[in-house]
Design a protein around this motif. Structure first.
Motif, short mmCIF file in Angstrom:
data_model
loop_
_atom_site.label_atom_id
_atom_site.label_comp_id
_atom_site.label_asym_id
_atom_site.label_seq_id
_atom_site.Cartn_x
_atom_site.Cartn_y
_atom_site.Cartn_z
N UNK A 101 65.25 17.96 81.88
CA UNK A 101 64.66 17.00 82.87
C UNK A 101 65.39 16.86 84.08
N UNK A 102 66.47 17.61 84.51
CA UNK A 102 67.11 17.54 85.83
C UNK A 102 66.60 18.19 86.88
N UNK A 103 66.80 18.14 88.17
CA UNK A 103 66.13 18.76 89.24
C UNK A 103 67.37 19.89 89.51
N UNK A 104 67.01 21.11 89.66
CA UNK A 104 67.80 22.47 90.05
C UNK A 104 67.24 22.65 91.36
N UNK A 105 68.23 22.65 92.44
CA UNK A 105 68.21 22.97 93.55
C UNK A 105 68.84 24.44 93.74
N UNK A 106 67.84 25.47 93.90
CA UNK A 106 68.46 26.84 93.97
C UNK A 106 68.46 27.36 95.53
N UNK A 107 69.75 28.09 95.79
CA UNK A 107 69.75 28.50 97.19
C UNK A 107 69.94 29.86 97.09
N UNK A 108 69.21 30.78 97.66
CA UNK A 108 69.23 32.18 97.85
C UNK A 108 68.63 32.80 99.08
N UNK A 109 69.27 33.60 99.90
CA UNK A 109 68.97 34.23 101.09
C UNK A 109 67.71 35.10 100.66
N UNK B 61 58.69 31.16 91.83
CA UNK B 61 58.80 30.59 90.69
C UNK B 61 59.02 29.23 90.74
N UNK B 62 59.59 28.82 91.69
CA UNK B 62 59.92 27.28 92.09
C UNK B 62 58.71 26.42 91.99
N UNK B 63 58.93 25.01 91.62
CA UNK B 63 58.00 24.00 91.76
C UNK B 63 57.98 23.50 93.34
N UNK B 64 58.99 23.74 94.13
CA UNK B 64 59.00 23.54 95.45
C UNK B 64 59.78 24.40 96.17
N UNK B 65 59.58 24.58 97.37
CA UNK B 65 60.37 25.68 98.19
C UNK B 65 60.39 25.29 99.62
N UNK B 66 61.62 25.27 100.16
CA UNK B 66 61.66 25.23 101.86
C UNK B 66 62.30 26.70 101.86
N UNK B 67 61.46 27.12 102.99
CA UNK B 67 62.00 28.38 103.57
C UNK B 67 62.44 28.33 105.07
N UNK B 68 63.22 29.10 105.60
CA UNK B 68 63.74 28.93 106.97
C UNK B 68 63.52 30.21 107.66
N UNK B 69 63.47 31.43 107.01
CA UNK B 69 63.04 32.58 108.09
C UNK B 69 64.12 32.82 109.00
N UNK B 70 65.13 33.61 108.93
CA UNK B 70 65.93 33.97 109.82
C UNK B 70 66.37 35.46 109.46
N UNK B 71 66.65 36.35 110.49
CA UNK B 71 66.89 37.61 110.28
C UNK B 71 68.19 37.92 109.15
N UNK B 72 67.97 38.63 108.25
CA UNK B 72 69.12 39.02 107.56
C UNK B 72 70.22 40.11 108.25
N UNK B 73 71.46 39.71 108.14
CA UNK B 73 72.49 40.66 108.60
C UNK B 73 73.38 41.13 107.29
N UNK B 74 73.60 42.31 107.35
CA UNK B 74 74.30 43.06 106.35
C UNK B 74 75.51 43.94 106.95
N UNK B 75 76.74 43.78 106.49
CA UNK B 75 77.98 44.77 106.53
C UNK B 75 78.06 45.52 105.42
N UNK B 76 77.53 46.87 105.25
CA UNK B 76 77.92 47.69 104.19
C UNK B 76 76.94 46.79 103.01
N UNK B 77 77.44 46.40 101.99
CA UNK B 77 76.78 45.73 100.95
C UNK B 77 76.99 44.30 101.07
N UNK C 286 63.59 23.26 92.73
CA UNK C 286 63.38 23.36 94.12
C UNK C 286 64.13 24.63 94.82
N UNK C 287 63.91 25.28 95.75
CA UNK C 287 64.51 26.32 96.20
C UNK C 287 64.78 26.19 97.63
#
Length: 254
Positions: free
Chosen positions: A157-165, A200-216, A187-188
């Motif tokens: 019964x806790x709130x899990x806040x997930x962070x993922x790009x 999958x989340x009950x709630x989501x905030x998205x921020x939409x920013x270009x992804x940047x990768x250097x190799x992997x 909440x993600x």
């Protein structure tokens, strides 16, 4: 080019060839197959079998792909244009984002405890988020080890806040499934509302920013999720002060 599955399928002889190639990368890409065979103490058949396992038709294709693989990280530049971040913050100034902040505040208010979870750089932001929420009086912990066992009665019964790009990290998706079994709300904060974690989340905030990768390595800016966490934390704190003042006024009136 040398993904985990590829390395795992190499036999001892092919693995020794891989070690030689990586240690002598500067000259391997210009060597003939017989020269490499002599230097690495393997047969040309072993080299061709190795090339096939790394998805190359022959040694010539391997040298070309290997050269691109080794030079890829050096040639790519990351975006230093701050206008991308500024545009993102401008989008967060609209009423829709403000409503999302209020919704997340409500979820946090109704939760007994908060659990922040993330991997890589998002794991560092998760730690920061837990520390920030704790500083305003909300009990919060963080998990940045994606193999950390989470099947525990404590999490109920806790709130899990997930962070993922990307919103697609398999280990985090597995953790979310376990948290859901414990009747936790999810909440993600992700870079896209269409990602698996967001959906999958009950709630989501998205921020939409270009992804940047250097190799992997993912070097996408994490300023937006930090900004979201701080905005939510400040609003929670201010709302708490308003409620306290309201209670004091009511007591005086009585």
């Amino acid at each position: 080019m040398f993904e985990y599955e590829v390395i795992q399928n190499l036999n001892e002889l092919e693995l020794s060839l891989y070690e030689y190639i990586m240690k002598n990368s500067e000259k391997v890409m210009y060597m003939k197959i017989r020269d490499l065979a002599n230097e690495a103490h393997v047969s040309t058949t072993t080299i061709l079998r190795f090339c096939k396992k790394v998805n190359c038709v022959g040694f010539s294709e391997f040298k070309l792909k290997f050269k691109m693989y080794m030079e890829g990280n050096c040639n790519k530049k990351v975006n230093e244009d701050v206008s991308v971040i500024l545009d993102n913050f401008e989008r967060m100034a609209d009423p829709g984002f403000d409503g999302k902040v209020n919704e997340l505040c409500e979820l946090i208010n109704n939760a007994e405890n908060l659990i922040f979870i993330g991997g890589g750089l998002s794991g560092i932001v998760a730690k920061y988020g837990a520390r920030y929420m704790a500083s305003i009086g909300k009990f919060a912990v963080y998990i940045d080890d994606l193999l950390f066992p989470v099947n525990c009665e404590y999490y109920k019964n806790n709130l899990v806040i997930v962070l993922s790009v990307s919103g697609e990290t398999p280990e985090i998706i597995n953790a979310i499934n376990i948290f859901k079994k414990q009747k936790c709300r999810i909440a993600s904060i992700t870079n896209s509302a269409n990602s698996t974690i967001a959906r999958m989340s009950n709630f989501n905030i998205s921020y939409y920013i270009p992804e940047e990768k250097v190799g992997l390595m993912d070097v996408t800016s994490h300023l937006p999720p930090i900004y979201i966490i701080e905005t939510v934390g400040k609003r929670l704190y201010n709302n708490c002060i308003v409620k306290q003042k309201y209670k004091v006024i009511n007591n005086i009136d009585e």
